[in-house]
Design an enzyme around this catalytic site. Structure first.
Site, short mmCIF file in Angstrom:
data_model
loop_
_atom_site.label_atom_id
_atom_site.label_comp_id
_atom_site.label_asym_id
_atom_site.label_seq_id
_atom_site.Cartn_x
_atom_site.Cartn_y
_atom_site.Cartn_z
N ALA A 1 -4.21 0.94 -9.85
CA ALA A 1 -3.96 2.35 -10.24
C ALA A 1 -3.77 3.24 -8.96
CB ALA A 1 -4.99 2.92 -11.32
N GLU B 1 -6.16 10.90 -29.06
CA GLU B 1 -5.20 9.86 -28.62
C GLU B 1 -4.59 9.15 -29.86
OE1 GLU B 1 -6.99 7.34 -25.28
OE2 GLU B 1 -6.01 5.44 -26.27
N PRO C 1 3.51 3.78 -32.99
CA PRO C 1 3.69 3.04 -34.18
C PRO C 1 4.63 1.67 -33.82
CG PRO C 1 3.51 4.95 -34.88
CD PRO C 1 3.69 5.09 -33.38
P1 FAD Z 1 -7.24 -0.08 -11.39
O1 FAD Z 1 -8.02 1.08 -11.32
O2 FAD Z 1 -6.41 -0.63 -10.87
O3 FAD Z 1 -8.55 -1.37 -11.60
C1 FAD Z 1 -8.46 -2.61 -12.09
C2 FAD Z 1 -9.21 -3.54 -11.32
O4 FAD Z 1 -8.83 -3.70 -9.90
C3 FAD Z 1 -10.75 -3.15 -11.27
O5 FAD Z 1 -11.53 -4.27 -11.62
C4 FAD Z 1 -10.91 -2.25 -9.97
O6 FAD Z 1 -12.36 -2.34 -9.57
C5 FAD Z 1 -10.03 -3.18 -8.94
N1 FAD Z 1 -9.17 -2.21 -8.12
C6 FAD Z 1 -8.72 -1.07 -8.25
N2 FAD Z 1 -8.24 -0.64 -7.16
C7 FAD Z 1 -8.21 -1.74 -6.30
C8 FAD Z 1 -7.59 -2.06 -5.12
N3 FAD Z 1 -6.88 -0.97 -4.38
N4 FAD Z 1 -7.86 -3.16 -4.41
C9 FAD Z 1 -8.57 -4.12 -5.01
N5 FAD Z 1 -8.95 -4.03 -6.36
C10 FAD Z 1 -8.98 -2.68 -6.81
N6 FAD Z 1 -4.01 0.04 -20.89
C11 FAD Z 1 -2.73 0.00 -21.59
O7 FAD Z 1 -2.00 -1.16 -20.96
N7 FAD Z 1 -2.19 1.12 -22.05
C12 FAD Z 1 -2.84 1.84 -22.21
O8 FAD Z 1 -2.03 3.09 -22.88
C13 FAD Z 1 -4.21 2.05 -21.73
N8 FAD Z 1 -4.76 3.31 -22.15
C14 FAD Z 1 -6.02 3.42 -21.56
C15 FAD Z 1 -6.69 4.46 -21.55
C16 FAD Z 1 -7.90 4.65 -20.96
C17 FAD Z 1 -8.79 5.94 -21.25
C18 FAD Z 1 -8.57 3.56 -20.51
C19 FAD Z 1 -10.10 3.65 -19.75
C20 FAD Z 1 -7.87 2.39 -20.14
C21 FAD Z 1 -6.77 2.42 -20.85
N9 FAD Z 1 -6.03 1.29 -20.81
C22 FAD Z 1 -4.43 1.15 -21.36
C23 FAD Z 1 -6.59 -0.18 -20.04
C24 FAD Z 1 -6.31 -0.23 -18.59
O9 FAD Z 1 -4.89 -0.42 -18.20
C25 FAD Z 1 -7.24 -1.31 -18.06
O10 FAD Z 1 -8.70 -1.26 -18.43
C26 FAD Z 1 -6.67 -2.17 -17.01
O11 FAD Z 1 -7.43 -3.37 -17.07
C27 FAD Z 1 -7.29 -1.40 -15.75
O12 FAD Z 1 -6.85 -0.28 -15.62
P2 FAD Z 1 -7.38 0.89 -14.41
O13 FAD Z 1 -6.17 1.90 -14.19
O14 FAD Z 1 -8.52 1.10 -14.60
O15 FAD Z 1 -7.11 -0.25 -13.32
#
Ligand code: FAD
Length: 307
Positions: A125, A16, A20
């Site tokens: 997501a 990953e 920059p």
């Molecule tokens: P979600 O899966 O949407 O979850 C977010 C929260 O909402 C969780 O607490 C979940 O339990 C809850 N939730 C999920 N779906 C629902 C629903 N339908 N109804 C109610 N509650 C729900 N961030 C960036 O900005 N840029 C990046 O490039 C980036 N890369 C990442 C790469 C990896 C491998 C990981 C693990 C994280 C990365 N992140 C990045 C961080 C990520 O965006 C954060 O962790 C963010 O806070 C949650 O993203 P998620 O897709 O897990 O969210």
């Protein structure tokens, strides 16, 4: 080849990088013989590029992904809901396809400080995965985030796992995990997601332990990860922060401690990779932090790839 097809056959291995912020940083990463070309000599199955937190610094992401492709590796774009309208997302996703980028990591995104929601048309997501499938069918291979300790804002780990299942139901292809150093918790989570009917391959995200401040920052400032005793001991042994018992510590001593920390951290990371590889996972995803030497050492010394 789709990364999931590779994961069907054997464990994948990937890096990953991040876009920059400066021209100098771009030159270092993307120039001929630069960091991306060097990383490609280690033959990763794909290289992902993050999407600027809070929707910032997205501008350089596509040129970085283009460069990964011309260097001969599959590019994977992290993509978030932050500040994005449906129309804007449709355009950006179409632009990825126009550039031959057909792997994405579909994320909600980190909320900028003070925000209570994404500030965009989609909120989670789960919705993003559905949107991409509805709009683009099977054109994208879609990864999604999984949090072995539970997302920091989840109402419960059960709810978090249920939403992960929903991402699978909506069409996700594989899971990429959040940082997790707590191996007992990781093993529990692997069993729990399988019990919940989640069959997607799990690609484990690993941040090499190279720098004490960065390790503490990544673990605690955003994710609230449990820090195992062995890692806490390494940080304690090579403590470089304000210390009332050594107020006049020399620059030389701090420099030495940083170097010693890195050695101990590399050793720790290799042991972590060993532990993950026997947990039924489908890939190791190393945060290269836009550097080559340290991750190259990790790859060679862990034996993760036959070079
Ligand atoms: P979600 O899966 O949407 O979850 C977010 C929260 O909402 C969780 O607490 C979940 O339990 C809850 N939730 C999920 N779906 C629902 C629903 N339908 N109804 C109610 N509650 C729900 N961030 C960036 O900005 N840029 C990046 O490039 C980036 N890369 C990442 C790469 C990896 C491998 C990981 C693990 C994280 C990365 N992140 C990045 C961080 C990520 O965006 C954060 O962790 C963010 O806070 C949650 O993203 P998620 O897709 O897990 O969210």
């Amino acid at each position: 080849m789709k990364v999931t097809e590779i994961m069907d056959k054997r464990s994948a291995f990937s890096f990953e990088v991040f876009p920059p912020k400066t021209d100098v940083g771009m030159e270092k990463l993307c120039s001929e013989g630069g960091v991306l070309d060097q990383l490609c000599t280690l033959k990763p199955d794909y290289i992902s590029c993050t999407y600027g937190a809070g929707g910032t610094n997205v501008g350089k992401q596509v040129p970085v992904l283009d460069r990964i492709k011309t260097a001969g590796t599959t590019p994977l774009a992290h993509f978030t809901c932050i500040g994005n309208t449906r129309e804007g997302m449709r355009d950006q996703l179409k632009n990825y396809l126009d550039h031959g980028i057909n792997h994405i990591l579909a994320l909600r995104g980190d909320l900028p400080f003070g925000w209570t929601g994404t500030g965009g048309d989609l909120h989670y997501a789960t919705e993003l995965v559905k949107f991409v499938r509805d709009e683009f069918g099977d054109k994208f291979t879609i990864g999604v985030a999984g949090s072995p300790e539970g997302h920091i804002a989840c109402r419960s780990i059960e709810a978090d796992i249920s939403f992960l299942k929903q991402k699978q139901d909506n069409g996700a292809d594989f899971i990429m995990t959040q940082l997790c150093w707590d191996m007992d918790q990781f093993r529990w989570w692997m069993d729990a997601i399988r019990d919940a009917g989640i069959t997607l391959p799990v690609d484990v995200g690993i941040m090499p332990v190279l720098d004490a401040a960065a390790t503490i920052n990544m673990a605690l400032s955003r994710n609230g990860c449990v820090m195992p005793r062995a890692l806490a001991e390494i940080i304690s042994k090579h403590w470089i922060f304000p210390n009332p018992f050594a107020p006049n510590e020399s620059e030389e001593s701090i420099k030495q401690k940083k170097a010693d920390f890195k050695e101990a951290g590399l050793e720790y990371t290799i042991k972590l990779i060993d532990e993950y590889r026997v947990c039924g996972i489908s890939g190791i995803h190393l945060y290269a932090l836009n550097k080559f030497d340290d991750v190259a050492r990790l790859v060679r010394e862990s034996g993760i790839k036959d070079l």
